[in-house]
Scaffold this motif. Structure first.
Motif, PDB file in Angstrom:
ATOM      1  N   SER A 270       0.798  -0.993  -0.109  1.00  0.00           N
ATOM      2  CA  SER A 270      -1.054  -0.075   0.146  1.00  0.00           C
ATOM      3  C   SER A 270       1.281   0.889   0.202  1.00  0.00           C
ATOM      4  O   SER A 270       0.334   2.706  -0.538  1.00  0.00           O
ATOM      5  N   PRO A 271       2.041   1.305   1.122  1.00  0.00           N
ATOM      6  CA  PRO A 271       2.435   2.546   0.651  1.00  0.00           C
ATOM      7  C   PRO A 271       3.633   2.960  -0.256  1.00  0.00           C
ATOM      8  O   PRO A 271       3.831   3.960  -0.766  1.00  0.00           O
ATOM      9  N   VAL A 272       3.844   1.594  -0.683  1.00  0.00           N
ATOM     10  CA  VAL A 272       4.360   1.631  -2.353  1.00  0.00           C
ATOM     11  C   VAL A 272       3.447   2.057  -3.203  1.00  0.00           C
ATOM     12  O   VAL A 272       3.513   3.227  -4.247  1.00  0.00           O
ATOM     13  N   ILE A 273       2.391   1.791  -3.864  1.00  0.00           N
ATOM     14  CA  ILE A 273       1.152   1.911  -4.583  1.00  0.00           C
ATOM     15  C   ILE A 273       0.738   3.214  -4.551  1.00  0.00           C
ATOM     16  O   ILE A 273       0.448   4.360  -5.405  1.00  0.00           O
ATOM     17  N   LYS A 274       1.085   4.094  -2.923  1.00  0.00           N
ATOM     18  CA  LYS A 274       0.674   6.040  -3.120  1.00  0.00           C
ATOM     19  C   LYS A 274       1.956   6.324  -3.026  1.00  0.00           C
ATOM     20  O   LYS A 274       1.251   7.258  -3.685  1.00  0.00           O
ATOM     21  N   ARG A 275       3.178   5.822  -2.323  1.00  0.00           N
ATOM     22  CA  ARG A 275       3.901   7.111  -3.672  1.00  0.00           C
ATOM     23  C   ARG A 275       4.028   7.085  -5.250  1.00  0.00           C
ATOM     24  O   ARG A 275       3.799   8.036  -6.038  1.00  0.00           O
ATOM     25  N   LEU A 276       3.660   5.760  -5.715  1.00  0.00           N
ATOM     26  CA  LEU A 276       3.846   5.816  -7.205  1.00  0.00           C
ATOM     27  C   LEU A 276       2.491   6.811  -8.051  1.00  0.00           C
ATOM     28  O   LEU A 276       2.904   7.516  -8.412  1.00  0.00           O
ATOM     29  N   GLU A 277       1.551   6.901  -7.109  1.00  0.00           N
ATOM     30  CA  GLU A 277       0.296   7.333  -7.298  1.00  0.00           C
ATOM     31  C   GLU A 277       0.378   9.412  -7.183  1.00  0.00           C
ATOM     32  O   GLU A 277       0.446   9.958  -7.837  1.00  0.00           O
ATOM     33  N   SER A 278       1.622   9.182  -5.939  1.00  0.00           N
ATOM     34  CA  SER A 278       1.902  10.615  -6.265  1.00  0.00           C
ATOM     35  C   SER A 278       2.735  11.345  -6.946  1.00  0.00           C
ATOM     36  O   SER A 278       3.298  12.388  -7.438  1.00  0.00           O
ATOM     37  N   GLN A 279       3.648  10.001  -7.292  1.00  0.00           N
ATOM     38  CA  GLN A 279       4.797  10.507  -8.062  1.00  0.00           C
ATOM     39  C   GLN A 279       3.805  10.312 -10.075  1.00  0.00           C
ATOM     40  O   GLN A 279       4.310  11.266 -10.599  1.00  0.00           O
ATOM     41  N   GLY A 280       2.798  10.107  -9.807  1.00  0.00           N
ATOM     42  CA  GLY A 280       1.864  10.404 -11.033  1.00  0.00           C
ATOM     43  C   GLY A 280       1.902   9.660 -12.246  1.00  0.00           C
ATOM     44  O   GLY A 280       1.717  10.146 -13.489  1.00  0.00           O
ATOM     45  N   LEU A 281       2.354   8.321 -11.764  1.00  0.00           N
ATOM     46  CA  LEU A 281       2.433   7.141 -12.912  1.00  0.00           C
ATOM     47  C   LEU A 281       1.321   6.120 -12.030  1.00  0.00           C
ATOM     48  O   LEU A 281       1.072   5.918 -13.265  1.00  0.00           O
ATOM     49  N   ILE A 282       0.575   6.306 -11.104  1.00  0.00           N
ATOM     50  CA  ILE A 282      -0.284   5.382 -11.494  1.00  0.00           C
ATOM     51  C   ILE A 282      -1.465   6.718 -10.720  1.00  0.00           C
ATOM     52  O   ILE A 282      -1.681   7.414 -10.162  1.00  0.00           O
ATOM     53  N   GLU A 283      -2.858   5.284 -11.215  1.00  0.00           N
ATOM     54  CA  GLU A 283      -3.833   6.555 -10.268  1.00  0.00           C
ATOM     55  C   GLU A 283      -4.974   4.743 -10.052  1.00  0.00           C
ATOM     56  O   GLU A 283      -4.825   3.895 -10.699  1.00  0.00           O
ATOM     57  N   ARG A 284      -5.554   4.232  -8.552  1.00  0.00           N
ATOM     58  CA  ARG A 284      -6.162   3.991  -7.690  1.00  0.00           C
ATOM     59  C   ARG A 284      -7.518   4.526  -8.572  1.00  0.00           C
ATOM     60  O   ARG A 284      -8.337   5.349  -8.052  1.00  0.00           O
ATOM     61  N   ARG A 285      -8.396   3.609  -8.583  1.00  0.00           N
ATOM     62  CA  ARG A 285      -9.914   3.809  -9.052  1.00  0.00           C
ATOM     63  C   ARG A 285     -10.531   2.263  -8.202  1.00  0.00           C
ATOM     64  O   ARG A 285     -10.270   1.064  -8.459  1.00  0.00           O
ATOM     65  N   ARG A 286     -11.380   2.735  -7.918  1.00  0.00           N
ATOM     66  CA  ARG A 286     -12.196   1.538  -6.856  1.00  0.00           C
ATOM     67  C   ARG A 286     -13.468   1.258  -8.132  1.00  0.00           C
ATOM     68  O   ARG A 286     -14.267   1.851  -9.012  1.00  0.00           O
ATOM     69  N   SER A 287     -13.802  -0.067  -7.782  1.00  0.00           N
ATOM     70  CA  SER A 287     -14.688  -0.889  -9.050  1.00  0.00           C
ATOM     71  C   SER A 287     -15.479  -0.597  -8.632  1.00  0.00           C
ATOM     72  O   SER A 287     -15.930   0.187  -7.745  1.00  0.00           O
ATOM     73  N   SER A 288     -16.896  -0.018  -9.836  1.00  0.00           N
ATOM     74  CA  SER A 288     -18.228   0.479 -10.051  1.00  0.00           C
ATOM     75  C   SER A 288     -18.776  -1.172  -9.629  1.00  0.00           C
ATOM     76  O   SER A 288     -20.066  -0.546  -9.067  1.00  0.00           O
ATOM     77  N   LYS A 289     -18.575  -1.764  -9.379  1.00  0.00           N
ATOM     78  CA  LYS A 289     -19.520  -2.958  -9.372  1.00  0.00           C
ATOM     79  C   LYS A 289     -19.062  -3.343  -8.099  1.00  0.00           C
ATOM     80  O   LYS A 289     -19.851  -4.066  -7.661  1.00  0.00           O
ATOM     81  N   ASP A 290     -17.875  -3.281  -7.733  1.00  0.00           N
ATOM     82  CA  ASP A 290     -17.485  -3.869  -6.218  1.00  0.00           C
ATOM     83  C   ASP A 290     -16.834  -2.106  -5.564  1.00  0.00           C
ATOM     84  O   ASP A 290     -15.896  -2.688  -5.677  1.00  0.00           O
ATOM     85  N   ASP A 291     -17.109  -1.726  -4.904  1.00  0.00           N
ATOM     86  CA  ASP A 291     -16.590  -0.751  -4.617  1.00  0.00           C
ATOM     87  C   ASP A 291     -15.540  -1.099  -3.900  1.00  0.00           C
ATOM     88  O   ASP A 291     -14.505  -0.326  -2.807  1.00  0.00           O
ATOM     89  N   ARG A 292     -15.123  -2.285  -2.941  1.00  0.00           N
ATOM     90  CA  ARG A 292     -13.928  -3.311  -2.126  1.00  0.00           C
ATOM     91  C   ARG A 292     -13.285  -3.217  -3.070  1.00  0.00           C
ATOM     92  O   ARG A 292     -11.973  -3.353  -2.614  1.00  0.00           O
TER      93      ARG A 292
END
Length: 148
Positions: free
Chosen positions: A73-95
């Protein structure tokens, strides 16, 4: 007074130490290559997976990397803050959280294409030997995982 060591307890006879010290050397080799991309090794692994399969869920990523999602999770957040990835919740299952490459993340793939070849050159292995070694390590990993 020095006591003679049992052969099976000598450091240089330990498979675990050979793997550990090789892993340390590999990490040192990757460090400057990945600094040019502004990535850490764990970030690089995530990017490798997403370049193969963009839009993967965070849970599937954890399974693929054989890591706990809490550690990623912290690694994913760092990649997101670097503008390399984005997290999106599923429209079918918000988990479910899907990880998507941004334009910058996709563009980075071209910059990273030389990394594997540089590692192979530094290893002084030919492609066939590198593939064989990787296969042996995968067999060892599977056997160890079955023993856990």
């Amino acid at each position: 007074m020095k006591t003679p060591a049992c052969e099976s307890l000598k450091l240089d006879n330990q498979l675990c130490f050979a793997l550990y010290s090789t892993s340390l050397a590999m990490s040192k080799l990757y460090k400057p290559l990945l600094q040019d991309l502004d990535l850490t090794y764990p970030q690089y692994l995530i990017m490798l997976v997403l370049w193969e399969e963009d839009g993967l869920t965070a849970t599937a990523l954890g399974r693929r990397l054989m890591q706990d999602l809490g550690a990623l999770s912290p690694v994913i957040k760092r990649l997101e803050s670097q503008g390399l990835i984005e997290r999106r919740r599923s429209s079918k299952d918000d988990r479910k959280v899907h990880l998507h490459l941004t334009e910058a993340g996709r563009a980075m793939q071209a910059k990273a294409e030389t990394v594997p070849q540089q590692i192979l050159c530094a290893s002084h292995l030919n492609v066939e030997d590198a593939v064989a070694l990787k296969s042996q390590l995968e067999l060892l990993r599977r056997a160890l995982q079955e023993s856990i």
